[in-house]
Motif scaffolding. Sequence first.
Motif, PDB file in Angstrom:
ATOM      1  N   ASP A  47     -37.921  -2.637 -19.426  1.00 29.04           N
ATOM      2  CA  ASP A  47     -36.704  -1.991 -19.918  1.00 29.04           C
ATOM      3  C   ASP A  47     -35.598  -3.039 -20.110  1.00 29.04           C
ATOM      4  OD1 ASP A  47     -37.108   1.011 -17.913  1.00 29.04           O
ATOM      5  OD2 ASP A  47     -37.948   0.417 -19.840  1.00 29.04           O
ATOM      6  N   ALA A  48     -34.758  -2.819 -21.161  1.00 28.70           N
ATOM      7  CA  ALA A  48     -33.686  -3.763 -21.445  1.00 28.70           C
ATOM      8  C   ALA A  48     -32.653  -3.737 -20.336  1.00 28.70           C
ATOM      9  CB  ALA A  48     -33.038  -3.405 -22.773  1.00 28.70           C
ATOM     10  N   LYS A  49     -32.006  -4.872 -20.111  1.00 26.87           N
ATOM     11  CA  LYS A  49     -30.959  -4.928 -19.099  1.00 26.87           C
ATOM     12  C   LYS A  49     -29.640  -4.493 -19.718  1.00 26.87           C
ATOM     13  CE  LYS A  49     -31.157  -8.184 -15.967  1.00 26.87           C
ATOM     14  NZ  LYS A  49     -31.170  -9.532 -15.333  1.00 26.87           N
ATOM     15  N   THR A  50     -28.750  -4.023 -18.891  1.00 26.74           N
ATOM     16  CA  THR A  50     -27.426  -3.617 -19.339  1.00 26.74           C
ATOM     17  C   THR A  50     -26.365  -4.370 -18.575  1.00 26.74           C
ATOM     18  OG1 THR A  50     -27.338  -1.802 -17.742  1.00 26.74           O
ATOM     19  CG2 THR A  50     -28.269  -1.305 -19.907  1.00 26.74           C
ATOM     20  N   THR A  51     -25.202  -4.514 -19.193  1.00 28.05           N
ATOM     21  CA  THR A  51     -24.058  -5.155 -18.564  1.00 28.05           C
ATOM     22  C   THR A  51     -22.875  -4.206 -18.630  1.00 28.05           C
ATOM     23  OG1 THR A  51     -24.850  -7.327 -19.254  1.00 28.05           O
ATOM     24  CG2 THR A  51     -22.571  -7.168 -18.520  1.00 28.05           C
ATOM     25  N   GLN A  52     -22.265  -3.952 -17.476  1.00 25.40           N
ATOM     26  CA  GLN A  52     -21.113  -3.074 -17.393  1.00 25.40           C
ATOM     27  C   GLN A  52     -20.021  -3.749 -16.571  1.00 25.40           C
ATOM     28  OE1 GLN A  52     -23.892   0.434 -15.946  1.00 25.40           O
ATOM     29  NE2 GLN A  52     -21.911   1.271 -16.610  1.00 25.40           N
ATOM     30  N   PRO A  53     -18.749  -3.449 -16.872  1.00 32.33           N
ATOM     31  CA  PRO A  53     -17.692  -3.988 -16.014  1.00 32.33           C
ATOM     32  C   PRO A  53     -17.793  -3.363 -14.632  1.00 32.33           C
ATOM     33  CG  PRO A  53     -16.796  -2.408 -17.583  1.00 32.33           C
ATOM     34  CD  PRO A  53     -18.226  -2.648 -17.987  1.00 32.33           C
ATOM     35  N   PRO A  54     -17.490  -4.091 -13.583  1.00 31.71           N
ATOM     36  CA  PRO A  54     -17.649  -3.540 -12.229  1.00 31.71           C
ATOM     37  C   PRO A  54     -16.701  -2.399 -11.918  1.00 31.71           C
ATOM     38  CG  PRO A  54     -16.708  -5.745 -12.154  1.00 31.71           C
ATOM     39  CD  PRO A  54     -17.131  -5.515 -13.560  1.00 31.71           C
ATOM     40  N   SER A  55     -15.506  -2.410 -12.510  1.00 31.04           N
ATOM     41  CA  SER A  55     -14.550  -1.347 -12.195  1.00 31.04           C
ATOM     42  C   SER A  55     -13.575  -1.142 -13.348  1.00 31.04           C
ATOM     43  CB  SER A  55     -13.778  -1.685 -10.917  1.00 31.04           C
ATOM     44  OG  SER A  55     -12.992  -2.840 -11.097  1.00 31.04           O
ATOM     45  N   MET A  56     -13.034   0.096 -13.405  1.00 33.67           N
ATOM     46  CA  MET A  56     -12.023   0.452 -14.394  1.00 33.67           C
ATOM     47  C   MET A  56     -11.122   1.507 -13.782  1.00 33.67           C
ATOM     48  SD  MET A  56     -14.196   0.921 -17.914  1.00 33.67           S
ATOM     49  CE  MET A  56     -12.699   1.327 -18.810  1.00 33.67           C
ATOM     50  N   ASP A  57      -9.884   1.550 -14.276  1.00 33.30           N
ATOM     51  CA  ASP A  57      -8.949   2.607 -13.894  1.00 33.30           C
ATOM     52  C   ASP A  57      -8.613   3.424 -15.129  1.00 33.30           C
ATOM     53  OD1 ASP A  57      -7.023   0.477 -11.646  1.00 33.30           O
ATOM     54  OD2 ASP A  57      -8.844   1.660 -11.300  1.00 33.30           O
ATOM     55  N   CYS A  58      -8.273   4.683 -14.906  1.00 32.15           N
ATOM     56  CA  CYS A  58      -7.875   5.555 -16.005  1.00 32.15           C
ATOM     57  C   CYS A  58      -6.851   6.551 -15.474  1.00 32.15           C
ATOM     58  CB  CYS A  58      -9.092   6.284 -16.564  1.00 32.15           C
ATOM     59  SG  CYS A  58      -8.710   7.447 -17.888  1.00 32.15           S
ATOM     60  N   ALA A  59      -5.819   6.812 -16.261  1.00 34.36           N
ATOM     61  CA  ALA A  59      -4.822   7.802 -15.854  1.00 34.36           C
ATOM     62  C   ALA A  59      -5.379   9.203 -16.073  1.00 34.36           C
ATOM     63  CB  ALA A  59      -3.541   7.607 -16.653  1.00 34.36           C
ATOM     64  N   GLU A  60      -5.072  10.080 -15.153  1.00 26.37           N
ATOM     65  CA  GLU A  60      -5.517  11.474 -15.264  1.00 26.37           C
ATOM     66  C   GLU A  60      -5.031  12.080 -16.573  1.00 26.37           C
ATOM     67  OE1 GLU A  60      -3.966  14.028 -12.218  1.00 26.37           O
ATOM     68  OE2 GLU A  60      -5.694  15.386 -12.332  1.00 26.37           O
ATOM     69  N   GLY A  61      -5.943  12.782 -17.258  1.00 23.68           N
ATOM     70  CA  GLY A  61      -5.595  13.417 -18.520  1.00 23.68           C
ATOM     71  C   GLY A  61      -5.841  12.554 -19.743  1.00 23.68           C
ATOM     72  N   ARG A  62      -6.003  11.266 -19.524  1.00 24.26           N
ATOM     73  CA  ARG A  62      -6.274  10.366 -20.641  1.00 24.26           C
ATOM     74  C   ARG A  62      -7.783  10.228 -20.825  1.00 24.26           C
ATOM     75  NH1 ARG A  62      -1.521   7.481 -21.792  1.00 24.26           N
ATOM     76  NH2 ARG A  62      -2.600   6.919 -23.713  1.00 24.26           N
ATOM     77  N   ALA A  63      -8.171   9.671 -21.972  1.00 21.74           N
ATOM     78  CA  ALA A  63      -9.587   9.425 -22.230  1.00 21.74           C
ATOM     79  C   ALA A  63     -10.047   8.189 -21.452  1.00 21.74           C
ATOM     80  CB  ALA A  63      -9.833   9.224 -23.715  1.00 21.74           C
ATOM     81  N   ALA A  64     -11.209   8.295 -20.845  1.00 23.61           N
ATOM     82  CA  ALA A  64     -11.833   7.150 -20.179  1.00 23.61           C
ATOM     83  C   ALA A  64     -12.945   6.632 -21.080  1.00 23.61           C
ATOM     84  CB  ALA A  64     -12.390   7.552 -18.828  1.00 23.61           C
ATOM     85  N   ASN A  65     -12.870   5.360 -21.414  1.00 26.21           N
ATOM     86  CA  ASN A  65     -13.863   4.731 -22.286  1.00 26.21           C
ATOM     87  C   ASN A  65     -14.621   3.679 -21.487  1.00 26.21           C
ATOM     88  OD1 ASN A  65     -13.096   5.806 -25.138  1.00 26.21           O
ATOM     89  ND2 ASN A  65     -11.159   5.165 -24.236  1.00 26.21           N
ATOM     90  N   LEU A  66     -15.875   3.942 -21.204  1.00 25.56           N
ATOM     91  CA  LEU A  66     -16.673   3.045 -20.383  1.00 25.56           C
ATOM     92  C   LEU A  66     -17.669   2.293 -21.272  1.00 25.56           C
ATOM     93  CD1 LEU A  66     -16.141   5.864 -18.545  1.00 25.56           C
ATOM     94  CD2 LEU A  66     -17.234   4.386 -16.871  1.00 25.56           C
ATOM     95  N   PRO A  67     -17.550   0.964 -21.328  1.00 22.50           N
ATOM     96  CA  PRO A  67     -18.433   0.199 -22.210  1.00 22.50           C
ATOM     97  C   PRO A  67     -19.731  -0.209 -21.516  1.00 22.50           C
ATOM     98  CG  PRO A  67     -16.778  -1.236 -21.269  1.00 22.50           C
ATOM     99  CD  PRO A  67     -16.508   0.138 -20.712  1.00 22.50           C
ATOM    100  N   CYS A  68     -20.730  -0.455 -22.342  1.00 19.49           N
ATOM    101  CA  CYS A  68     -22.016  -0.942 -21.844  1.00 19.49           C
ATOM    102  C   CYS A  68     -22.618  -1.858 -22.907  1.00 19.49           C
ATOM    103  CB  CYS A  68     -22.950   0.223 -21.554  1.00 19.49           C
ATOM    104  SG  CYS A  68     -24.576  -0.273 -20.937  1.00 19.49           S
ATOM    105  N   ASN A  69     -23.041  -3.016 -22.472  1.00 24.56           N
ATOM    106  CA  ASN A  69     -23.689  -3.958 -23.380  1.00 24.56           C
ATOM    107  C   ASN A  69     -25.179  -3.952 -23.112  1.00 24.56           C
ATOM    108  OD1 ASN A  69     -24.805  -6.661 -24.196  1.00 24.56           O
ATOM    109  ND2 ASN A  69     -22.753  -6.819 -25.053  1.00 24.56           N
ATOM    110  N   HIS A  70     -25.971  -3.796 -24.170  1.00 26.50           N
ATOM    111  CA  HIS A  70     -27.443  -3.821 -24.047  1.00 26.50           C
ATOM    112  C   HIS A  70     -27.991  -4.556 -25.245  1.00 26.50           C
ATOM    113  CE1 HIS A  70     -26.583  -0.101 -26.290  1.00 26.50           C
ATOM    114  NE2 HIS A  70     -25.973   0.345 -25.212  1.00 26.50           N
ATOM    115  N   SER A  71     -27.676  -5.836 -25.328  1.00 26.47           N
ATOM    116  CA  SER A  71     -27.971  -6.635 -26.521  1.00 26.47           C
ATOM    117  C   SER A  71     -29.467  -6.840 -26.753  1.00 26.47           C
ATOM    118  CB  SER A  71     -27.268  -7.986 -26.436  1.00 26.47           C
ATOM    119  OG  SER A  71     -27.659  -8.665 -25.267  1.00 26.47           O
ATOM    120  N   THR A  72     -30.305  -6.645 -25.738  1.00 30.55           N
ATOM    121  CA  THR A  72     -31.759  -6.863 -25.914  1.00 30.55           C
ATOM    122  C   THR A  72     -32.523  -5.556 -26.090  1.00 30.55           C
ATOM    123  OG1 THR A  72     -32.109  -6.866 -23.520  1.00 30.55           O
ATOM    124  CG2 THR A  72     -31.686  -9.000 -24.578  1.00 30.55           C
ATOM    125  N   ILE A  73     -31.839  -4.488 -26.399  1.00 35.98           N
ATOM    126  CA  ILE A  73     -32.476  -3.184 -26.548  1.00 35.98           C
ATOM    127  C   ILE A  73     -33.475  -3.210 -27.704  1.00 35.98           C
ATOM    128  CG2 ILE A  73     -30.708  -2.273 -28.096  1.00 35.98           C
ATOM    129  CD1 ILE A  73     -30.974   0.409 -26.590  1.00 35.98           C
TER     130      ILE A  73
END
Lengths: 111, 113
Positions: A1-27
Motif C-alpha cells: 500500500d502507498a504511504k501517506t504524509t500528513q501534518p502532525p497537528s492542526m487547529d481550527c476555529a469552531e464553525g469554520r471549515a477544517a481542511n486536512l491535507p494528505c500527500n500520497h504521491s506514490t499512489i
Amino acid sequence: DAKTTQPPSMDCAEGRAANLPCNHSTISGNEYVYWYRQIHSQGPQYIIHGLKNNETNEMASLIITEDRKSSTLILPHATLRDTAVYYCIVRFDSGNTPLVFGKGTRLSVIA
Amino acid sequence: DGGITQSPKYLFRKEGQNVTLSCEQNLNHDAMYWYRQDPGQGLRLIYYSQIVNDFQKGDIAEGYSVSREKKESFPLTVTSAQKNPTAFYLCASSMYRSSYEQYFGPGTRLTVT
C-alpha cells in the motif's frame, strides 16, 4: 500500500471549515483514499473514501487532485466534537486487506 | 443494536501471565482484525482473519495468539513472550468483498506490571 504524509497537528476555529491535507504521491491507479478519525480513547471511525472523483457524505467532503497525488478532507463546519486524530489511508480495495495506519493529524477545534 | 463488543475496558495483569482479550461482533461480518496502539502512535496490525478457522499474522504478531472458531468471535491472547504488552488494543470487523468500512470496537486498555 502507498504511504501517506500528513501534518502532525492542526487547529481550527469552531464553525469554520477544517481542511486536512494528505500527500500520497506514490499512489497507484487502483488504490483508494480512505479517511478515518479517532476520538480520544475510542476506536477509529470511518469517514469517507474515494478513488478519483470528489466525494461528499453527511460527515465530510473528500477532494482528490487530478493527478491523485494528494487529497483534502473537508469538515465544512467544525464543532468541538470534531477534535480527533484524522488518518488518511491508501490501499487497494480488494477483499479484506487490513488498513495500515500512520500517525495521522491531530485536529483541535477551538471555541 | 449491532456492533463490536470488547471486554473488559481496562485490564491489569502481572508480568509473566497470559491474558485473553475478548472481541465479539453481531454484524455478521466475515473478517476480523486486532490492532495495537501505543501512546501518540497510529494503530499497528497484530492478526487478522478473513474467514472462520483461518487467520494471518500482521506486522507485530510475535508474542500474541488468536483463534477464530466462530464467525462472531476473535479472541486475542497476549502471552508472556510479548515483551511490552501494555497498550490499547482495538478489534475491528468488516464485510467480505465490501471492506471499505472497518467497524471498530471501543478497545481494551491492558496494563502489565
